[in-house]
Design an enzyme around this catalytic site. Structure first.
Site, PDB file in Angstrom:
ATOM      1  N   THR A  97       0.803  -1.221   0.000  1.00  0.00           N
ATOM      2  CA  THR A  97       0.000   0.000   0.000  1.00  0.00           C
ATOM      3  C   THR A  97       0.833   1.267   0.000  1.00  0.00           C
ATOM      4  OG1 THR A  97      -0.047  -0.202   2.381  1.00  0.00           O
ATOM      5  CG2 THR A  97      -1.922  -1.085   1.195  1.00  0.00           C
ATOM      6  N   PRO A 149      -0.318  11.879  -2.029  1.00  0.00           N
ATOM      7  CA  PRO A 149      -1.370  11.771  -3.051  1.00  0.00           C
ATOM      8  C   PRO A 149      -1.070  10.736  -4.118  1.00  0.00           C
ATOM      9  CG  PRO A 149      -0.256  13.911  -3.150  1.00  0.00           C
ATOM     10  CD  PRO A 149       0.247  13.221  -1.922  1.00  0.00           C
ATOM     11  N   LYS A 150       0.203  10.411  -4.295  1.00  0.00           N
ATOM     12  CA  LYS A 150       0.542   9.420  -5.323  1.00  0.00           C
ATOM     13  C   LYS A 150       0.170   8.003  -4.869  1.00  0.00           C
ATOM     14  CE  LYS A 150       4.320   8.281  -8.450  1.00  0.00           C
ATOM     15  NZ  LYS A 150       5.701   8.608  -8.841  1.00  0.00           N
ATOM     16  N   GLU A 188      -9.507   1.141   1.509  1.00  0.00           N
ATOM     17  CA  GLU A 188     -10.729   0.401   1.218  1.00  0.00           C
ATOM     18  C   GLU A 188     -11.860   1.232   0.624  1.00  0.00           C
ATOM     19  OE1 GLU A 188      -9.892  -1.036   5.079  1.00  0.00           O
ATOM     20  OE2 GLU A 188     -10.668  -3.025   4.598  1.00  0.00           O
TER      21      GLU A 188
END
Lengths: 744, 335
Positions: free
Chosen positions: A472, A640-641, A713
């Site tokens: 993640t 943000p990436k 999620e």
């Protein structure tokens, strides 16, 4: 916390990216200790029954085979004792690999072959024959629905629905009503990396267990209790995890079997699962939801009645929060919900990315779309009309809810206002064009987490916590957090994760890691900074400017302030001056960090608005998703990436939920038949259009110490419904079963 | 995977020794998977990659010969194929993934085995895999199974895309075996399952595919390979149609059509093709052709949708061919 964003909030590329693409990142099946044995699991082809005879003589003839472990010859372990409880699990009696000869589900391990080569182990595994006494079973969901029940002991995270008003009476009186049964097929997580365990027996007899898991400390606790080991005797490592999506929340059978064998054979052991074996454990439950909605003619929701059932095994009571989301997210004076589980003779269903909400939000948002149309209202306008600014189920204020902004910005970006209301009215050549939307909601959770920050003589900042980066971007955002908190360039920070020996961190899941581990790292770095300044202040031979309050840590060095602005001191020199080799600090972040225990009085959620365009060939029924826009309100975005990658990945997965993913149960044998990537379809590149992810500004200093809500999620929630709703808009046909496949 | 012997002959006759327990290994994209899954258990694997048969050459009649060991990728990209047989190139590109097409060979494509879930699972009854055990696909999860050419013993779908185009192109398969050489029309190469579903095709023990001959294809732009599948790439066909039409003054002089995804072998019905001859394209004509092609289709538990869907795909493909707008395999829009 007053975070000035030099590092946090920057679109930094993954700091572990190079290690991953050059093969330096080691995954669970990659350590190769000397003398390692390969284990191959033999699974039951029947769903219920008892092992009569195991014929392994032929298999034992294969050169290189060392042992074939079954319930008959496995060593004793605490796991097999009656009193054993699985701390990780759900209520019920957890499955215990090789406990006895009883078969509880198709795919249950019945033997493990250990050999000196993988090839020998696999060949021998094919030669093991097992005779079974077959007992009746039921693996049919429709049949299981007749046996649905409410478990007497509920899962710890289960949120009981709280009714309000008189939903039945209000429904009866409603001018506009919709009612329908919605269904979601079972899905399997299918991370790219299969589950695997490599157990190394150390010289002192302790075990180092490389396992594909989302929680190394949870697996450590499981193995310690299952095998009567102290925590000093077992260390679990998972520095890199090739995706998991929830399949690594509970210990998978390979980790117990490998460690048991290593203990029995006193040798290093590796057990890896095959792709078909990935269909023998965790899966997202099949679900039905009966949703009845009532509204007045002006489109005001008056009644909401949601009944949901998900499947579980016969031996455990897995539960999901599927029925609550509409009650929370919509202002509707009368609402009620009911939830049950339906037992079948399979392995226990389990949490898969956005468990509960991926099912419940998507199916509900399909029903909301139906109601909007029944009221003759634009689906976005209908949702705004029934917008709730509070958690309507608990009648609790929210720490923040920038869903209105997400709806507005998403709609603007998508061009929603050019949409024609009438289904089937937009065309492009032969194809029908459909525009659909839905909203998403997911918990913004926080779990107490510890982290350690250490400054070494090399002037590098070392951060450690037992968090798992399952792909993640946790390494990266924790480095950004440390850089921000300590005033250190990113390239002088080392992050160590995925090791049970590191400071305590809960199992990765629920999108809480960014908020929780982030806060722990932030605190530890501040604490280390304070320690460093204090040590310098006590240090007689340090320059006088560095012993005062007016010193700052910036760019990885100490700097004087005001008249001493020209003075600086490297961190290595500073550490030398204090006379210490290392300086370290460990801190635990707790939800009440800010001194306001806001979590008790306010509800916390992440929100999103998803917009979708599909093209449908009216004669062939083929569906192409041609545009997806997801506007997300998730508090502070650390990076943000990597955050947008999380949303995009979830949108791909949700596209699979809407159109492709369907684990096909053959009830006659209780087995999911399409157990490989050729027949279990996940979206291919050609199925995925350009996807736009927008993060709306949402300042929330109550939700978690850093104002972070988590993004792992939320991208699942609403996206599948937006696709289904777009298909309705294109065709005028309501498909209430996901996935929507050819010939539906 | 079980132990096996391995040889890599360099001459054709050496390869063709004729034992039942031999499997030829070329690209390995299917055989190796099946061996890993314990479906194929050859005692001997004969690696034929050192044999010749790796050229694409002109034929005196204006046709082409495709060597059995040319990869699917090289075939689809070969200028003689893209120039003269764009239908074949299109069908190849509709199948598998670039990585697989880079390995898979033309001969292997002819001999690829079904994707039936029950065939792939040694614990299940499957007459094709284990003769006499029964057919678990019947009454099971058989959404992907065949509706044409099935038998009580087997409903497994023939999976190839390439072979559907070869059938529409009336290609010929060249075989070499212990008894010498012979040729078989590609339409007769694959067998109906009947009560011997373990025999996919007419190959005799020791026989090997050496080449595929393509006769001239006077279709111009009037061809298409339309494949409908569960996702837009890397999925086997639910229904696919290969069509070539020889057009003359707005009429179909001669038409050729083959179906994939619905049959136990590439599905061709000469009577259906004959309906096209001399007719102008029309909805009623194409509907009749589709009806004739689907004649006798039988659904089992999950696959009735194929019977509903196939006529529409056939009609669309015929229109694409008639108006000369073949289906693109890169732009996924179906026109």
């Amino acid at each position: 916390m007053n975070v000035i964003s030099t590092h946090i909030g920057q679109p930094v590329s993954r700091i572990d990216g190079v290690a991953k693409v050059t093969g330096q990142a080691k995954y669970a099946a990659e350590p190769h200790p000397p003398g390692m044995l390969y284990g191959v699991v033999v699974n039951s082809p029947i769903a219920r029954g008892r092992i009569e005879t195991i014929h392994d003589a032929e298999a034992r003839q294969i050169p290189g085979v060392i042992e074939i472990m079954t319930h008959l010859n496995r060593p004793h372990a605490a796991l097999f004792e009656k009193s054993y409880m699985d701390g990780l699990g759900v209520p019920g009696a957890p499955y215990r690999p090789l406990h006895d000869g009883e078969i509880h589900f198709n795919g249950q391990p019945v033997a493990v072959v250990f050999a000196e080569t993988f090839e020998a182990a696999r060949e021998a595994a094919m030669l093991v024959r097992v005779d079974y006494e077959r007992w009746p079973h039921n693996a049919n969901f429709e049949v299981a629905l007749h046996q649905k029940y409410m478990p007497s002991k509920t899962r710890s995270n289960y949120v009981p629905p709280k009714p309000r008003g008189d939903a039945a009476a209000a429904y009866a009186l409603s001018a506009v009503k919709t009612e329908g049964r919605y269904h979601l097929a079972p899905e399997h997580h299918n991370p790219m990396e299969m589950h695997a365990t490599t157990v190394i027996v150390e010289d002192d007899g302790t075990f180092t267990v490389w396992d594909k898991t989302q929680g190394p400390q949870a697996v450590q606790a499981y193995l310690a209790s299952a095998l009567s080991l102290s925590k000093d005797q077992v260390r679990v490592r998972n520095p890199y995890v090739g995706g998991a999506f929830g399949s690594g929340l509970r210990a998978v059978y390979n980790v117990f079997l490998a460690t048991l064998a290593a203990k029995m054979l006193k040798r290093a052991v590796r057990v890896t699962l095959t792709r078909p074996q990935m269909f023998t454990h965790a899966f997202r439950p099949e679900a039905v939801m009966d949703i009845a909605l009532g509204a007045s003619r002006d489109g005001t929701l008056q009644s909401m009645i949601v009944k949901g059932v998900t499947d579980t095994s016969r031996f455990e009571h897995n539960m999901e929060n599927i029925v609550i989301w509409g009650l929370i997210n919509y202002r509707c004076p009368n609402a009620t919900a009911d939830y049950k589980v339906a037992p079948r003779d399979t392995y226990t269903s389990s949490d898969m990315r956005a468990p509960g909400a991926a099912t419940g939000v998507n199916l509900l948002e399909m029903a909301i779309d139906e109601m909007a149309y029944a009221c003759g209202m634009d689906p976005l306008a209908f949702r705004l009309h029934n917008y709730s600014d509070i958690d309507a189920m608990h009648d609790m204020p929210l720490t923040s809810k920038a869903l209105r902004d997400a709806m507005a910005q998403g709609a603007q970006h998508f061009g929603w206002h050019d949409r024609s209301m009438i289904p089937g009215s937009m065309r492009d050549g032969r194809e029908l064009v459909g525009w659909g939307m839905a909203t998403g909601i997911w918990d913004a959770m926080f779990s107490p987490t510890s982290a350690r920050a250490r400054l070494g003589q090399d002037g590098r900042l070392h951060i450690a916590t037992a968090a798992s980066d399952i792909g993640t971007g946790t390494y990266t955002i924790l480095a950004q957090t440390a850089a921000e908190a300590f005033g250190m360039p990113l390239d002088r920070i080392d992050i160590e994760l995925g090791d049970s020996a590191l400071p305590e961190c809960p199992t990765e899941g629920g999108s809480w890691t960014a908020a929780s581990a982030g806060a722990a790292v932030w605190l530890a770095c501040h604490s280390l900074r304070t320690k460093l300044f204090a040590a310098l202040a006590r240090c007689k031979n340090a320059p006088s400017w560095a012993r005062q309050d007016s010193v700052k840590l910036e760019g990885g060095a100490l700097h004087g302030m005001n008249e001493n602005a020209q003075d600086s001191l490297s961190l290595s020199d500073a550490l030398s001056l204090t006379g210490q080799d290392v300086l370290e600090a460990e801190e635990t972040a707790k939800p009440g960090l800010r001194g306001k225990i806001s979590q008790m009085r306010k509800a916390r959620f992440t929100h999103s608005a998803v917009f979708c365009e599909v093209r449908v060939d009216p004669e062939l029924g083929t569906v192409r998703v041609t545009r997806l826009v997801n506007a997300v309100a998730a508090g502070r975005i650390m990076n943000p990436k990597t955050a947008a990658s999380q949303i995009r990945g979830a949108m791909v997965m949700a596209t699979g939920m809407a159109l492709h993913e369907d684990s096909l149960m053959d009830e006659r044998v209780g087995q999911f038949m399409n157990h490989n990537f050729a027949e279990y379809h996940i979206p291919a590149h050609a199925d995925i259009p350009d996807m736009d992810v927008l993060f709306v500004n949402e300042h929330d200093d109550e939700v978690s110490p850093l104002g972070v809500k988590g993004v792992g999620e939320i991208g699942m929630c609403g996206t599948a419904a937006a696709i289904a709703n777009a298909i309705f808009h294109a065709t005028g046909r309501r498909e209430r079963n996901l996935p929507i496949t050819l010939g539906a | 995977m079980r132990s096996f012997s391995y040889s890599r002959p360099s001459a054709l006759d050496e390869a063709c020794q004729g034992a039942e327990s031999v499997r030829f290994l070329a690209g390995g994209t299917n055989l190796i998977d099946l061996m890993k899954s314990d479906v194929e258990r050859p005692a001997h694997v004969v690696d034929i990659k050192s044999l010749p048969m790796r050229d694409i050459t002109d034929r005196p009649d204006g046709g082409l010969r495709l060597g059995a060991l040319v990869t699917n990728a090289d075939t689809a990209a070969h200028p003689l194929v893209t120039g003269r047989y764009p239908l074949l190139a299109s069908a190849i590109l509709a199948g598998a993934s670039p990585q697989i097409r880079n390995m898979a060979t033309n001969g292997g494509n002819l001999n690829q085995r079904t994707r039936c879930h029950y065939f792939y699972d040694p614990a299940m009854a499957c007459n094709k895999r284990s003769p006499g055990t029964g057919c678990a696909a019947r009454g099971g999860r058989n959404r992907i199974m065949a509706v044409l050419g099935t038998s009580d013993a087997c409903i497994a779908t023939f999976p190839s895309d390439m072979c559907i185009a070869l059938a529409a192109l009336n290609a010929t398969v060249n075989l070499h075996g212990p008894q010498g050489e012979r040729t078989v029309s590609v339409r007769d190469y694959h067998r109906l399952p009947g009560d011997t579903p373990w025999r996919d095709n007419v190959l005799q023990p020791g026989e090997i595919v050496t080449a595929i001959d393509l006769p001239p294809a006077p279709f111009g732009p009037h061809h298409t390979y339309l494949k409908i599948r569960d996702r837009q790439s890397f999925a086997f066909a639910i229904v696919s149609v290969a069509v070539g039409l020889q057009m003359e003054d707005g009429r179909i002089r001669r038409g050729s059509i083959a179906l994939g995804g619905v049959g136990t072998k590439p599905w061709c019905v000469p009577e259906a093709e004959a309906l096209l001859n001399g007719q102008p394209p029309s909805h009623s004509l194409f509907r009749d052709v589709a009806e004739r092609l689907l004649h006798g289709a039988v659904a089992d538990r999950d696959n009735a949708a194929k019977i509903r869907l196939a006529p529409r795909v056939i009609e669309r493909a015929l229109w694409q061919a008639a108006v000369g707008t073949p289906q693109s395999q890169t732009d996924k829009a179906i026109r």
